[in-house]
Design an enzyme around this catalytic site. Structure first.
Site, PDB file in Angstrom:
ATOM      1  N   ARG A 100      61.708  64.103 -55.511  1.00 29.34           N
ATOM      2  CA  ARG A 100      60.567  63.357 -56.067  1.00 29.34           C
ATOM      3  C   ARG A 100      60.618  61.881 -55.721  1.00 29.34           C
ATOM      4  O   ARG A 100      59.592  61.254 -55.500  1.00 29.34           O
ATOM      5  CB  ARG A 100      60.503  63.591 -57.579  1.00 29.34           C
ATOM      6  CG  ARG A 100      59.850  64.932 -57.888  1.00 29.34           C
ATOM      7  CD  ARG A 100      60.329  65.556 -59.166  1.00 29.34           C
ATOM      8  NE  ARG A 100      59.696  66.883 -59.322  1.00 29.34           N
ATOM      9  CZ  ARG A 100      60.104  67.983 -58.691  1.00 29.34           C
ATOM     10  NH1 ARG A 100      61.135  67.915 -57.872  1.00 29.34           N
ATOM     11  NH2 ARG A 100      59.484  69.137 -58.874  1.00 29.34           N
ATOM     12  N   SER A 112      74.583  65.118 -48.343  1.00 32.26           N
ATOM     13  CA  SER A 112      74.876  66.141 -49.334  1.00 32.26           C
ATOM     14  C   SER A 112      76.319  66.607 -49.154  1.00 32.26           C
ATOM     15  O   SER A 112      77.018  66.161 -48.234  1.00 32.26           O
ATOM     16  CB  SER A 112      73.924  67.325 -49.179  1.00 32.26           C
ATOM     17  OG  SER A 112      74.139  68.286 -50.197  1.00 32.26           O
ATOM     18  N   ARG A 113      76.771  67.512 -50.020  1.00 30.42           N
ATOM     19  CA  ARG A 113      78.141  68.016 -49.898  1.00 30.42           C
ATOM     20  C   ARG A 113      78.290  68.983 -48.736  1.00 30.42           C
ATOM     21  O   ARG A 113      79.402  69.220 -48.261  1.00 30.42           O
ATOM     22  CB  ARG A 113      78.553  68.696 -51.209  1.00 30.42           C
ATOM     23  CG  ARG A 113      78.821  67.721 -52.340  1.00 30.42           C
ATOM     24  CD  ARG A 113      79.097  68.434 -53.643  1.00 30.42           C
ATOM     25  NE  ARG A 113      77.895  69.093 -54.151  1.00 30.42           N
ATOM     26  CZ  ARG A 113      77.834  69.734 -55.321  1.00 30.42           C
ATOM     27  NH1 ARG A 113      78.918  69.825 -56.071  1.00 30.42           N
ATOM     28  NH2 ARG A 113      76.709  70.288 -55.715  1.00 30.42           N
ATOM     29  N   HIS A 167      77.934  59.865 -60.340  1.00 34.43           N
ATOM     30  CA  HIS A 167      77.305  58.564 -60.070  1.00 34.43           C
ATOM     31  C   HIS A 167      78.343  57.499 -59.724  1.00 34.43           C
ATOM     32  O   HIS A 167      78.171  56.736 -58.773  1.00 34.43           O
ATOM     33  CB  HIS A 167      76.473  58.111 -61.266  1.00 34.43           C
ATOM     34  CG  HIS A 167      75.197  58.850 -61.423  1.00 34.43           C
ATOM     35  ND1 HIS A 167      74.292  58.577 -62.433  1.00 34.43           N
ATOM     36  CD2 HIS A 167      74.652  59.861 -60.706  1.00 34.43           C
ATOM     37  CE1 HIS A 167      73.259  59.401 -62.325  1.00 34.43           C
ATOM     38  NE2 HIS A 167      73.462  60.184 -61.288  1.00 34.43           N
ATOM     39  N   LYS A 171      69.591  56.878 -63.240  1.00 35.56           N
ATOM     40  CA  LYS A 171      70.063  56.687 -64.614  1.00 35.56           C
ATOM     41  C   LYS A 171      70.694  57.970 -65.143  1.00 35.56           C
ATOM     42  O   LYS A 171      70.291  59.075 -64.747  1.00 35.56           O
ATOM     43  CB  LYS A 171      68.911  56.205 -65.508  1.00 35.56           C
ATOM     44  CG  LYS A 171      67.688  57.137 -65.549  1.00 35.56           C
ATOM     45  CD  LYS A 171      67.856  58.256 -66.559  1.00 35.56           C
ATOM     46  CE  LYS A 171      66.794  59.299 -66.427  1.00 35.56           C
ATOM     47  NZ  LYS A 171      67.172  60.569 -67.098  1.00 35.56           N
ATOM     48  N   ASP A 216      70.486  62.297 -70.394  1.00 39.00           N
ATOM     49  CA  ASP A 216      69.244  62.588 -69.675  1.00 39.00           C
ATOM     50  C   ASP A 216      68.014  62.029 -70.384  1.00 39.00           C
ATOM     51  O   ASP A 216      67.147  61.424 -69.761  1.00 39.00           O
ATOM     52  CB  ASP A 216      69.081  64.105 -69.516  1.00 39.00           C
ATOM     53  CG  ASP A 216      69.618  64.605 -68.187  1.00 39.00           C
ATOM     54  OD1 ASP A 216      68.912  64.433 -67.189  1.00 39.00           O
ATOM     55  OD2 ASP A 216      70.725  65.138 -68.160  1.00 39.00           O
TER      56      ASP A 216
END
Length: 348
Positions: free
Chosen positions: A37, A55-56, A98, A116, A195
Site C-alpha cells: 500500500r 525481502s528474506r 523494525h 510504526k 498496532d
C-alpha cells in the site's frame, strides 16, 4: 457562553505538494500488506521513485517487484541497504524486526522511515534515533496520521487557541481480526497495543504532551497477545485522555480533543483522511473542514513527502514528529504493557 468566537471557516492544510520536495530513490524492506500500500500510494500520488525492494528470499522480492513495477529485487536486507541507487529505506517488516532493519540501514548510511511503531519499546526507539543522529542520516517513524492534511488543520486550530484550554482527549481504535493474522501472534510482537493502541496514545500525547500518570486494564486473547486495553492518562496540569484499543471488535475509531471554549471532533476513522469538526462549548456554533481526500491508505504518501521535505532541508528528523515525541508515546505503551503483565518476545 464561549468567550472565543469561532471563525466562519477552518484554516486549510499547509502540507507540501508532491512537486515541491526532492524526488528520492526509495528502497522498501518487506513485502507485506503495508509495503504494497505504501508503494502504491507513492506511485499514484508522488514523483518519489521506488527503486528497489528487499525481502528474506529472492523469490518474494522478485514477486513483489514484478507486481509493483519495481526495477530491482534483493533477497536480503543487507543487499537492499547496500544498493547504491537507494537514498532512503522504508522499513515495512513486522514490529519485532523494525530495530534490526533500521539499524542496518542507518549503518549503511541510508536515511530511514520506519513503519510504526519504530520499535517495540521506548529503549529500541531511542537506540534507533541515537544511531541515526550519530550517522548523520534522517530518521522518522511512519506515523502517517500526523502528516495528513487533516491533522495539519487540527494543528492550526490548536495553535490558534480556538479550543481554549485543552483538557480532554478521547480516542478509540478497534478492529476485528481472525487467525492466522500476525496481530494474534506473540512471536512477532502482536496484540492491540502496538498496532492499534499506538494511534490513540500518539493522538493523546501529541495534543496534551507526555503522560505523567498511566492507568490501564485489559484482556488477553487465547493466543497470548493483548486483545483490548483501556487506558486513562494524566498529562501536565491534570489534563486527561481516555483511550481504548481492541482487536476483538470494530469500534467507531473516532477522536475528540476538547477545550474550555470548543470541542474538535475527528469522525472515525480518526487516523485516516477525514473531516474536522469544531463545535463551540455552548453548542451554538459548528464549523467543519471537509477533506477532499478519500478515506483509506492511499494517503500514506504524505509521510514520504515529509521525509523528502526534511531531507531536502538538511534535517535529521521531522519537527512534526521528533524522536522525543515518539519515545514519549512508547513510554506510555511500555507502562500499559507492564501493568497488564504482557511479556514481549525478544527482539531480533
Amino acid at each position: 457562553m464561549s468567550s472565543l468566537s469561532l471563525p466562519d471557516t477552518l484554516p486549510g492544510p499547509r502540507r507540501p505538494s508532491p512537486s515541491s520536495v526532492p524526488s528520492l530513490r526509495w528502497g522498501v524492506l518487506g513485502t507485506g500488506w503495508i509495503a504494497s500500500r505504501f508503494v502504491a500510494s507513492l506511485q499514484a500520488s508522488t514523483s518519489q521513485q521506488v527503486a528497489a525492494v528487499g525481502s528474506r528470499t529472492q523469490a518474494s522480492a522478485e514477486a513483489f517487484a514484478a507486481a509493483a513495477g519495481i526495477e530491482r529485487a534483493h533477497g536480503s536486507a543487507d543487499a537492499l541497504v547496500g544498493d547504491p541507487d537507494v537514498d532512503v529505506v522504508y522499513i515495512a517488516t513486522p514490529h519485532h524486526l523494525h530495530r534490526s532493519g533500521a539499524l542496518l540501514a542507518v549503518d549503511a548510511g541510508k536515511h530511514v522511515l520506519v513503519e510504526k511503531p519504530i520499535g517495540v519499546n521506548a529503549v529500541e526507539a531511542q537506540e534507533i534515533s541515537a544511531a541515526a543522529l550519530a550517522a548523520g542520516v534522517f530518521c522518522m517513524e511512519a506515523m502517517w496520521t500526523l502528516f495528513l492534511p487533516r491533522l495539519d488543520v487540527v494543528r492550526q486550530v490548536l495553535g490558534a487557541g480556538l479550543l481554549g484550554d485543552v483538557r480532554t482527549v478521547l480516542a478509540d481504535h478497534g478492529e476485528h481480526f481472525d487467525p492466522p493474522h500476525r496481530i494474534l501472534d506473540p512471536a512477532v510482537a502482536g496484540g492491540s497495543l502496538l498496532d492499534l493502541g499506538t494511534y490513540v496514545t500518539t493522538l493523546a500525547t501529541w495534543a496534551l504532551g507526555p503522560a505523567t500518570r498511566v492507568q490501564a486494564s485489559g484482556e488477553m486473547t487465547a493466543t497470548g497477545v493483548n486483545g483490548q486495553a483501556a487506558m486513562l492518562l494524566t498529562h501536565a496540569g491534570d489534563a486527561t485522555s481516555v483511550l481504548h484499543s481492541t482487536l476483538l471488535t470494530r469500534t467507531p475509531t473516532s477522536g475528540t480533543i476538547a477545550g474550555t471554549e470548543a470541542t474538535l471532533t475527528l469522525p472515525g476513522p480518526f487516523f485516516m483522511p477525514g473531516d474536522v469538526v469544531v463545535t463551540s462549548a455552548d453548542g451554538s456554533r459548528c464549523v467543519t473542514w471537509t477533506d477532499p481526500e478519500p478515506i483509506g491508505h492511499g494517503a500514506l504518501f504524505h509521510s514520504a513527502l515529509e521525509v523528502a521535505r526534511c531531507i531536502g532541508e538538511g534535517r535529521l528528523e521531522s519537527p512534526l514528529h521528533p524522536a522525543t515525541s515518539v519515545q514519549a508515546n512508547l513510554r506510555v505503551l511500555d507502562e500499559v504493557t507492564r501493568q497488564l503483565g504482557i511479556t514481549c518476545s525478544p527482539t531480533a
